[in-house]
Design a protein around this motif. Sequence first.
Motif, mmCIF file in Angstrom:
data_model
loop_
_atom_site.group_PDB
_atom_site.id
_atom_site.type_symbol
_atom_site.label_atom_id
_atom_site.label_comp_id
_atom_site.label_asym_id
_atom_site.label_seq_id
_atom_site.Cartn_x
_atom_site.Cartn_y
_atom_site.Cartn_z
ATOM 1 N N GLN A 85 25.135 112.998 112.271
ATOM 2 C CA GLN A 85 24.708 114.187 112.574
ATOM 3 C C GLN A 85 25.830 114.882 113.580
ATOM 4 N N VAL A 86 26.040 114.088 114.266
ATOM 5 C CA VAL A 86 27.169 114.386 115.253
ATOM 6 C C VAL A 86 28.481 114.216 114.965
ATOM 7 N N SER A 87 29.600 114.947 114.940
ATOM 8 C CA SER A 87 30.856 114.729 114.526
ATOM 9 C C SER A 87 32.087 115.764 114.980
ATOM 10 N N THR A 88 33.297 115.132 115.221
ATOM 11 C CA THR A 88 34.250 115.917 115.656
ATOM 12 C C THR A 88 35.420 115.525 114.816
ATOM 13 N N PRO A 89 36.235 116.663 114.629
ATOM 14 C CA PRO A 89 37.652 116.185 114.133
ATOM 15 C C PRO A 89 38.604 115.718 114.989
ATOM 16 N N PHE A 90 39.407 114.636 114.696
ATOM 17 C CA PHE A 90 40.188 114.237 115.557
ATOM 18 C C PHE A 90 41.761 114.017 114.583
ATOM 19 N N ASP A 91 42.793 113.912 115.421
ATOM 20 C CA ASP A 91 44.032 113.965 114.937
ATOM 21 C C ASP A 91 44.422 112.394 114.886
ATOM 22 N N PHE A 92 44.528 111.706 113.851
ATOM 23 C CA PHE A 92 45.003 110.115 114.043
ATOM 24 C C PHE A 92 46.224 109.973 113.368
ATOM 25 N N GLU A 93 47.263 109.385 114.218
ATOM 26 C CA GLU A 93 48.535 109.260 114.121
ATOM 27 C C GLU A 93 48.600 108.489 112.576
ATOM 28 N N LYS A 94 49.639 108.948 111.822
ATOM 29 C CA LYS A 94 49.797 108.012 110.757
ATOM 30 C C LYS A 94 48.852 108.135 109.618
ATOM 31 N N LYS A 149 42.527 108.692 135.346
ATOM 32 C CA LYS A 149 43.734 108.634 134.303
ATOM 33 C C LYS A 149 42.760 108.415 133.190
ATOM 34 N N THR A 150 43.673 108.926 131.985
ATOM 35 C CA THR A 150 43.062 108.583 130.609
ATOM 36 C C THR A 150 44.347 107.915 129.759
ATOM 37 N N PHE A 151 43.809 106.845 129.031
ATOM 38 C CA PHE A 151 44.539 105.862 128.458
ATOM 39 C C PHE A 151 44.029 105.803 126.888
ATOM 40 N N TYR A 152 44.929 105.802 125.967
ATOM 41 C CA TYR A 152 44.409 105.825 124.539
ATOM 42 C C TYR A 152 45.218 104.486 124.120
ATOM 43 N N ILE A 153 44.749 103.514 123.456
ATOM 44 C CA ILE A 153 45.100 102.197 123.089
ATOM 45 C C ILE A 153 44.748 102.027 121.601
ATOM 46 N N ASN A 154 45.544 101.646 120.735
ATOM 47 C CA ASN A 154 45.271 101.543 119.249
ATOM 48 C C ASN A 154 46.196 100.660 118.586
ATOM 49 N N ASN A 155 45.698 100.605 117.231
ATOM 50 C CA ASN A 155 46.714 99.841 116.331
ATOM 51 C C ASN A 155 46.631 100.760 115.134
ATOM 52 N N ILE A 156 47.581 100.627 114.300
ATOM 53 C CA ILE A 156 47.694 101.405 113.236
ATOM 54 C C ILE A 156 47.993 100.185 112.100
ATOM 55 N N CYS A 157 47.269 100.191 111.047
ATOM 56 C CA CYS A 157 47.593 99.068 110.057
ATOM 57 C C CYS A 157 47.840 99.720 108.456
ATOM 58 N N SER A 158 48.851 99.079 108.033
ATOM 59 C CA SER A 158 48.932 99.867 106.578
ATOM 60 C C SER A 158 48.269 98.691 105.694
ATOM 61 N N HIS A 159 47.366 99.507 104.723
ATOM 62 C CA HIS A 159 46.862 98.867 103.621
ATOM 63 C C HIS A 159 47.746 98.061 102.826
ATOM 64 N N GLU A 160 48.981 98.899 102.434
ATOM 65 C CA GLU A 160 49.878 98.087 101.540
ATOM 66 C C GLU A 160 50.473 96.844 102.015
ATOM 67 N N ALA A 161 50.867 96.880 103.412
ATOM 68 C CA ALA A 161 51.523 95.892 104.092
ATOM 69 C C ALA A 161 50.550 94.554 104.170
ATOM 70 N N ALA A 162 49.106 95.067 104.461
ATOM 71 C CA ALA A 162 48.100 94.116 104.215
ATOM 72 C C ALA A 162 48.245 93.385 103.038
ATOM 73 N N TYR A 163 48.157 94.043 102.012
ATOM 74 C CA TYR A 163 47.900 93.508 100.616
ATOM 75 C C TYR A 163 49.147 92.623 100.301
ATOM 76 N N GLU A 164 50.161 93.161 100.658
ATOM 77 C CA GLU A 164 51.415 92.453 100.289
ATOM 78 C C GLU A 164 51.356 90.843 100.957
ATOM 79 N N GLU A 165 51.013 90.883 102.238
ATOM 80 C CA GLU A 165 51.056 89.625 102.939
ATOM 81 C C GLU A 165 49.939 88.433 102.708
#
Length: 403
Positions: free
Chosen positions: A211-220, A323-339
């Motif tokens: 029920q509760v949602s927000t738009p967020f701009d995710f890198e990549k 202070k505010t920090f954002y820590i994240n990982n970006i993972c590619s589906h294609e690269a994961a499949y390849e490996e």
Amino acid sequence: MSTVLVIGAGGVSSVCVHKMAMNSGIFPEIHLASRTKSKCDAIAESVKTRTGQSVATYEIDAEEVPAMVNLIKKVGANLVVNLALPYQDLPIMDACLEAGAHYLDTANYEPKDEAKFEYHWQWAYHDRFKEAGLMALLGSGFDPGVTSVFTMWLKKHKLKTIRTLDILDCNGGDHGQAFATNFNPEINIREVTAPARHWENGAWVETPAMQVSTPFDFEKVGTRQAYLMYHEELESLSKFNPEMERARFWMTFGDEYIKHLTVLQNVGMTGIDPITYQGKKIIPLQFLAAVLPKPESLGETTKGNTNIGCIATGEALDGSGEKTFYINNICSHEAAYEETGNQAVSYTTGVPAMIGSAMMVTGEWSGEGVFNMEEMDPDPFMEMLNAHGLPWQVAELDGPVDF
Ligand code: NDP
């Protein structure tokens, strides 16, 4: 500690076993057992082709404790890595205690007849593991797992205390199917249809599911709608960071996913209470899971990235105010499949399961009893994330989140 027994042969297990085989110095002997042996054999064959390493396979029903005890003893496993389903957590922990093996999983115990994701069943094993001189590490996937370690890394290196925490999980992958889940459909649907819950001012605040949602701009990935949900690491994070005023978990879903899920819910297909069909008791959600695409079959067609991370606001370690920090990982589906032959949702869970196992096998993380990821030193785990396919980044934001 060098002989591991992995239980379960789905997507997460496949990634974990491939990554263990790629690190044979840490994991010289790998055994793999699951309900369907042919799935173990298929993983072992792929591992042999990709890495040259051998994996021994077995058939097991992990809910049969005496059979599990025999298998652990037969293969001489020091560590059992539970990558089956949350229902099997307690029987596998019982078997580890009896056979004298350490334990690791990626999801907390859940009774089959109740969609309740809570740690208390497993925390209740603490004294028994302690008395046996054994370690159980809970939740070594991405979320829970990496998100817990990310938070504790921020608290070790950037923030003295955490005031607010938002975990943002975005799967921006497109699998080309009208409706499919990226990990076990039964567990996934139980999770997303449960009421949302977040931690605020020392208590749980419950809101209806999705029920509760927000738009967020995710890198990549781009801008996606993220929905407030309950996720199990909120329980351990709030326990180990009692100063937090608020902790929330958000996951993105596309309009098509929500539309299908709403219809399936409305017609009763997501129910977990048994119904009688042609004289037989069946559980609607299990029947639905059986007809949905298998998560491990989505690897080849899934394109795009996952982007999962934590935004934490609190008092800076260096005394420079809030202070505010954002820590994240970006993972590619294609690269994961390849490996590894698997998509990124399995990859982002299977790699941390391998790393958590490596922490235990090498003794970097040790203890007697039942532990959550938050209780361990984040640094060696974070180093291995960078080295084994899940690099992370951290950035300072202008201020706290405004949603
Ligand atoms: P899958 O459904 O693809 O695989 C589960 C495997 O467990 C299957 O091979 C299944 O056997 C086996 N299994 C089920 N019951 C038993 C049993 N009684 N005895 C032995 N084996 C059994 O799931 P996933 O690989 O997608 O997920 C694995 C785990 O990872 C789940 O617990 C899930 O909740 C967790 N997870 C955690 C995440 C995190 O970030 N922390 C994210 C995603 C998943 P069969 O092949 O015969 O069905």
